[in-house]
Design an enzyme around this catalytic site. Structure first.
Site, PDB file in Angstrom:
ATOM      1  N   HIS A  11      83.517  42.211  30.076  1.00 25.78           N
ATOM      2  CA  HIS A  11      84.016  40.843  30.270  1.00 25.78           C
ATOM      3  C   HIS A  11      83.498  40.338  31.625  1.00 25.78           C
ATOM      4  O   HIS A  11      83.381  41.117  32.581  1.00 25.78           O
ATOM      5  CB  HIS A  11      85.549  40.841  30.232  1.00 25.78           C
ATOM      6  CG  HIS A  11      86.113  39.455  30.188  1.00 25.78           C
ATOM      7  ND1 HIS A  11      86.189  38.655  31.307  1.00 25.78           N
ATOM      8  CD2 HIS A  11      86.592  38.710  29.157  1.00 25.78           C
ATOM      9  CE1 HIS A  11      86.710  37.478  30.960  1.00 25.78           C
ATOM     10  NE2 HIS A  11      86.966  37.495  29.661  1.00 25.78           N
ATOM     11  N   GLU A  63      80.451  34.248  25.992  1.00 27.77           N
ATOM     12  CA  GLU A  63      81.455  33.543  26.781  1.00 27.77           C
ATOM     13  C   GLU A  63      80.805  32.904  28.009  1.00 27.77           C
ATOM     14  O   GLU A  63      80.635  33.573  29.043  1.00 27.77           O
ATOM     15  CB  GLU A  63      82.540  34.520  27.247  1.00 27.77           C
ATOM     16  CG  GLU A  63      83.289  35.180  26.123  1.00 27.77           C
ATOM     17  CD  GLU A  63      84.674  35.636  26.568  1.00 27.77           C
ATOM     18  OE1 GLU A  63      85.651  35.122  26.039  1.00 27.77           O
ATOM     19  OE2 GLU A  63      84.753  36.482  27.470  1.00 27.77           O
TER      20      GLU A  63
END
Ligand code: PGA
Length: 224
Positions: free
Chosen positions: A100, A149
């Site tokens: 992430h 993302e």
């Protein structure tokens, strides 16, 4: 919708046990009477410490929810104080989020760490959900879910346009041959369906909107 569609909530470092119990009571109430179709995979990325309790809550409420950890040790078991291994996670979850952008920037995770984490996940039968913020980032072999993302859309309320996200998803798919590309960054009940209608987007990864059972259910409800 596509044969394998993913709605993956990322709770990040939020929630304590009493709030998690409350979340499940509310979610269970909201979803009562609505069958979750087989093509839809609902996954929650919860803090590792709460994986066992969350798994019990999923079973107790008889919900179609799978669990994921938000990180995994790059090492197998041994003298690595504070790390949670893939083997330990696999007792409670089937998936693990890796790379992430918050981990890459705040915890200096490198491509080498990410390769090691993906390899640990594979060795212990955990499916990695690998996060990238553009199409040039490295994707280790064998990853079956990649979350695109864009940094500027995470936590800002400014989601990318579904068309732009789709063109990046297509580039990632062509380059890496990953079967499922999903989109994350300010996903909500209002925009989730538009992302999922794009030809190369197979799921969404809401963060903030997954913290509230109603807004998470809203996302699911809008794509059914
Ligand atoms: P957000 O977070 O939905 O709050 O933008 C997404 C993520 O960081 O995975």
């Amino acid at each position: 919708m596509k044969k394998n569609t993913y709605i993956i909530g990322n709770w990040k470092s939020n929630m304590v046990l009493s709030e998690i119990k409350e979340w499940f009571f509310r979610f269970s109430d909201l979803s009562k009477g609505t069958a979750i179709p087989e093509w839809l995979n609902i996954i929650l990325c919860v803090p590792s410490i709460y994986l066992p309790a969350t798994r019990e809550l999923v079973e107790w409420h008889k919900l179609s929810i799978q669990l994921a950890a938000q990180n995994v040790s790059p090492f197998s078991e041994g003298a690595y104080t504070g790390e949670v291994t893939a083997r330990q996670i696999r007792e409670f979850a089937r998936y693990v989020l890796i790379g992430h952008s918050e981990r890459r920037t705040l915890f200096q995770e490198t491509n080498e760490h990410i390769r090691q984490k993906v390899s640990q996940a594979h060795d212990h039968d955990l499916s990695p959900i690998l996060c990238v913020s553009d199409s040039s980032m490295e994707i280790p072999p064998g990853v079956s879910i990649v979350a695109y993302e864009p940094i500027g859309s995470i936590g800002t309320g400014k989601a990318e346009t579904p068309e732009l996200a789709d063109s990046v998803a297509q580039e990632i798919m062509n380059k890496s041959k990953t079967p499922s590309i999903i989109y994350g960054g300010s996903v909500s009940g209002e925009n989730a369906r538009k992302f999922l209608e794009q030809p190369h987007i197979y799921g969404v990864l809401p963060g903030k909107a997954s913290l509230d059972a109603r807004s998470f259910w809203d996302i699911i409800f809008h794509v059914l």
